[in-house]
Design a protein around this motif. Structure first.
Motif, PDB file in Angstrom:
ATOM      1  N   GLN A  54       1.075  -1.002   0.172  1.00 51.02           N
ATOM      2  CA  GLN A  54      -0.047   0.368   0.259  1.00 51.02           C
ATOM      3  C   GLN A  54       0.697   1.055  -0.059  1.00 51.02           C
ATOM      4  O   GLN A  54       0.547   2.077  -0.549  1.00 51.02           O
ATOM      5  CB  GLN A  54      -0.820  -0.202   0.840  1.00 51.02           C
ATOM      6  N   GLU A  55       1.889   1.309   0.457  1.00 46.05           N
ATOM      7  CA  GLU A  55       3.307   2.145   0.361  1.00 46.05           C
ATOM      8  C   GLU A  55       3.012   2.571  -0.681  1.00 46.05           C
ATOM      9  O   GLU A  55       3.693   3.875  -1.024  1.00 46.05           O
ATOM     10  CB  GLU A  55       4.158   1.701   1.444  1.00 46.05           C
ATOM     11  N   LEU A  56       4.090   1.626  -1.250  1.00 43.16           N
ATOM     12  CA  LEU A  56       4.338   1.685  -2.333  1.00 43.16           C
ATOM     13  C   LEU A  56       3.250   2.491  -3.633  1.00 43.16           C
ATOM     14  O   LEU A  56       4.379   3.054  -4.226  1.00 43.16           O
ATOM     15  CB  LEU A  56       4.881  -0.094  -2.722  1.00 43.16           C
ATOM     16  N   SER A  58       1.025   4.184  -2.970  1.00 45.33           N
ATOM     17  CA  SER A  58       0.838   5.897  -3.221  1.00 45.33           C
ATOM     18  C   SER A  58       2.460   6.298  -3.142  1.00 45.33           C
ATOM     19  O   SER A  58       2.318   7.186  -3.846  1.00 45.33           O
ATOM     20  CB  SER A  58       1.170   5.796  -1.358  1.00 45.33           C
ATOM     21  N   LEU A  59       3.130   6.202  -2.851  1.00 38.78           N
ATOM     22  CA  LEU A  59       5.003   6.101  -3.474  1.00 38.78           C
ATOM     23  C   LEU A  59       5.088   6.088  -4.853  1.00 38.78           C
ATOM     24  O   LEU A  59       5.348   7.487  -5.101  1.00 38.78           O
ATOM     25  CB  LEU A  59       5.544   6.017  -2.935  1.00 38.78           C
ATOM     26  N   PHE A  60       4.421   5.125  -6.027  1.00 44.63           N
ATOM     27  CA  PHE A  60       4.658   5.573  -7.001  1.00 44.63           C
ATOM     28  C   PHE A  60       3.871   6.148  -7.775  1.00 44.63           C
ATOM     29  O   PHE A  60       2.876   5.243  -9.074  1.00 44.63           O
ATOM     30  CB  PHE A  60       4.761   4.198  -7.135  1.00 44.63           C
ATOM     31  N   SER A  61       2.258   6.358  -7.402  1.00 37.19           N
ATOM     32  CA  SER A  61       1.436   6.852  -7.913  1.00 37.19           C
ATOM     33  C   SER A  61       1.148   7.240  -9.686  1.00 37.19           C
ATOM     34  O   SER A  61       0.716   7.248 -10.134  1.00 37.19           O
ATOM     35  CB  SER A  61       0.024   7.879  -7.145  1.00 37.19           C
ATOM     36  N   PHE A  62       2.530   7.744  -9.389  1.00 42.11           N
ATOM     37  CA  PHE A  62       2.593   8.268 -10.583  1.00 42.11           C
ATOM     38  C   PHE A  62       2.670   7.594 -11.743  1.00 42.11           C
ATOM     39  O   PHE A  62       2.608   8.222 -12.984  1.00 42.11           O
ATOM     40  CB  PHE A  62       3.458  10.316 -10.600  1.00 42.11           C
ATOM     41  N   LEU A  63       3.769   6.611 -11.690  1.00 37.25           N
ATOM     42  CA  LEU A  63       3.848   5.965 -12.599  1.00 37.25           C
ATOM     43  C   LEU A  63       2.431   5.037 -13.492  1.00 37.25           C
ATOM     44  O   LEU A  63       1.407   4.443 -12.702  1.00 37.25           O
ATOM     45  CB  LEU A  63       4.819   4.687 -12.125  1.00 37.25           C
ATOM     46  N   PRO A  64       3.010   4.326 -14.400  1.00 42.01           N
ATOM     47  CA  PRO A  64       1.578   3.688 -15.141  1.00 42.01           C
ATOM     48  C   PRO A  64       1.065   2.356 -14.005  1.00 42.01           C
ATOM     49  O   PRO A  64       1.524   1.779 -13.299  1.00 42.01           O
ATOM     50  CB  PRO A  64       1.706   2.881 -15.921  1.00 42.01           C
ATOM     51  N   LEU A  65      -0.353   1.955 -13.994  1.00 41.22           N
ATOM     52  CA  LEU A  65      -0.789   0.874 -13.038  1.00 41.22           C
ATOM     53  C   LEU A  65       0.436  -0.356 -13.051  1.00 41.22           C
ATOM     54  O   LEU A  65       0.297  -0.954 -12.077  1.00 41.22           O
ATOM     55  CB  LEU A  65      -2.381   0.813 -13.569  1.00 41.22           C
ATOM     56  N   GLN A  67       3.073  -0.382 -14.283  1.00 37.51           N
ATOM     57  CA  GLN A  67       4.460  -0.868 -13.607  1.00 37.51           C
ATOM     58  C   GLN A  67       4.432  -0.475 -11.877  1.00 37.51           C
ATOM     59  O   GLN A  67       4.883  -0.966 -11.588  1.00 37.51           O
ATOM     60  CB  GLN A  67       4.956   1.036 -14.389  1.00 37.51           C
ATOM     61  N   ILE A  68       3.296   0.090 -11.347  1.00 33.04           N
ATOM     62  CA  ILE A  68       3.227   0.712  -9.914  1.00 33.04           C
ATOM     63  C   ILE A  68       2.680  -1.205  -9.135  1.00 33.04           C
ATOM     64  O   ILE A  68       3.183  -1.525  -8.612  1.00 33.04           O
ATOM     65  CB  ILE A  68       1.563   1.552 -10.006  1.00 33.04           C
ATOM     66  N   ASN A  69       2.000  -1.978  -9.788  1.00 36.06           N
ATOM     67  CA  ASN A  69       1.954  -2.983  -9.722  1.00 36.06           C
ATOM     68  C   ASN A  69       2.634  -4.581  -9.309  1.00 36.06           C
ATOM     69  O   ASN A  69       3.858  -4.884  -8.455  1.00 36.06           O
ATOM     70  CB  ASN A  69       0.672  -4.263 -10.482  1.00 36.06           C
ATOM     71  N   LEU A  70       3.995  -3.625 -10.341  1.00 40.54           N
ATOM     72  CA  LEU A  70       5.458  -4.416 -10.777  1.00 40.54           C
ATOM     73  C   LEU A  70       5.547  -4.116  -9.218  1.00 40.54           C
ATOM     74  O   LEU A  70       6.933  -4.872  -8.071  1.00 40.54           O
ATOM     75  CB  LEU A  70       6.115  -3.849 -11.756  1.00 40.54           C
ATOM     76  N   VAL A  71       6.520  -3.192  -9.265  1.00 38.27           N
ATOM     77  CA  VAL A  71       6.689  -2.130  -7.665  1.00 38.27           C
ATOM     78  C   VAL A  71       6.258  -2.056  -6.831  1.00 38.27           C
ATOM     79  O   VAL A  71       7.438  -3.098  -5.884  1.00 38.27           O
ATOM     80  CB  VAL A  71       6.911  -0.504  -7.739  1.00 38.27           C
ATOM     81  N   CYS A  72       4.685  -2.892  -6.662  1.00 37.22           N
ATOM     82  CA  CYS A  72       4.137  -3.367  -5.395  1.00 37.22           C
ATOM     83  C   CYS A  72       5.176  -4.675  -4.463  1.00 37.22           C
ATOM     84  O   CYS A  72       4.885  -5.417  -4.175  1.00 37.22           O
ATOM     85  CB  CYS A  72       2.970  -3.876  -5.798  1.00 37.22           C
TER      86      CYS A  72
END
Length: 208
Positions: A54-56, A58-65, A67-72
């Protein structure tokens, strides 16, 4: 919220992003793995293994969805698992610009770790700016745990902070160098020295 001092920012930028924007853009705008028990890391020392999904998000909300899922997916992946997952993130072409990295640091990372510092070293907010920044840098780099032999100096610092014993705090930070001698991580040894010197800056000001 207490903002980082100029010396604090320089210390953190020197050790987390090679001094600033030029080094960052050349080597760190994509995910890296710093080694040891680190996880996939990007921005100004954002080790994603030590954040919740959840923190990740929020932190990377500017990325495409996607990519956000990969970062999480980096949450909890330390050591060898972190190294392997860093390859996945790099292959996905995920990048964080210098401006974005600074925003994350000042608006989120600094807030998180200054609060942790306040909780671990109660009374630290009463220290002078450079000593406070040195302790935030320490928690940022080592985490907030106080258990075990390797954390003995941190437990000692906890008791020294309310006394504002800058000399003893600096000595305890230097003592931590013992943990990394001969392990090929001289940057950590150098970082402890810089942190100790920042604490001593406060001692010097008291003597003037």
């Amino acid at each position: 919220m207490r903002l980082p001092s100029k010396n604090t920012l320089k210390l953190i930028y020197d050790f987390e992003v090679g001094g600033g924007e030029l080094y960052y853009n050349k080597f760190l705008k994509k995910f890296t793995w710093p080694g040891l028990q680190s996880g996939p890391t990007i921005g100004i020392g954002v080790d994603c293994a030590y954040y919740t999904k959840q923190e990740l998000k929020s932190l990377f909300s500017f990325l495409p969805l996607n990519q956000i899922n990969l970062v999480c997916g980096a949450a909890g992946k330390t050591g060898q698992a972190g190294k392997e997952y860093t390859k996945v993130l790099r292959e996905a072409g995920i990048e964080v610009s210098w401006n974005q990295a600074q925003k994350i640091f000042l608006n989120t990372t600094w807030v998180k770790f200054s609060k942790l510092t306040d909780n671990v070293f109660q009374g630290s907010n009463d220290l002078c700016d450079d000593a406070y920044g040195a302790l935030v840098s320490l928690i940022f780099n080592r985490g907030s745990g106080l258990s075990g032999e390797s954390r003995s100096e941190m437990r000692d610092i906890k008791n020294l902070v309310p006394q504002k014993n800058y000399h003893a705090i600096a000595r305890k930070i230097r003592s931590m160098k013992r943990l990394w001698f001969g392990k090929g991580v001289d940057g950590l040894i150098d970082r402890r020295e810089r942190e100790a010197q920042m604490v001593e800056n406060c001692e010097s000001k008291m003597l003037v």
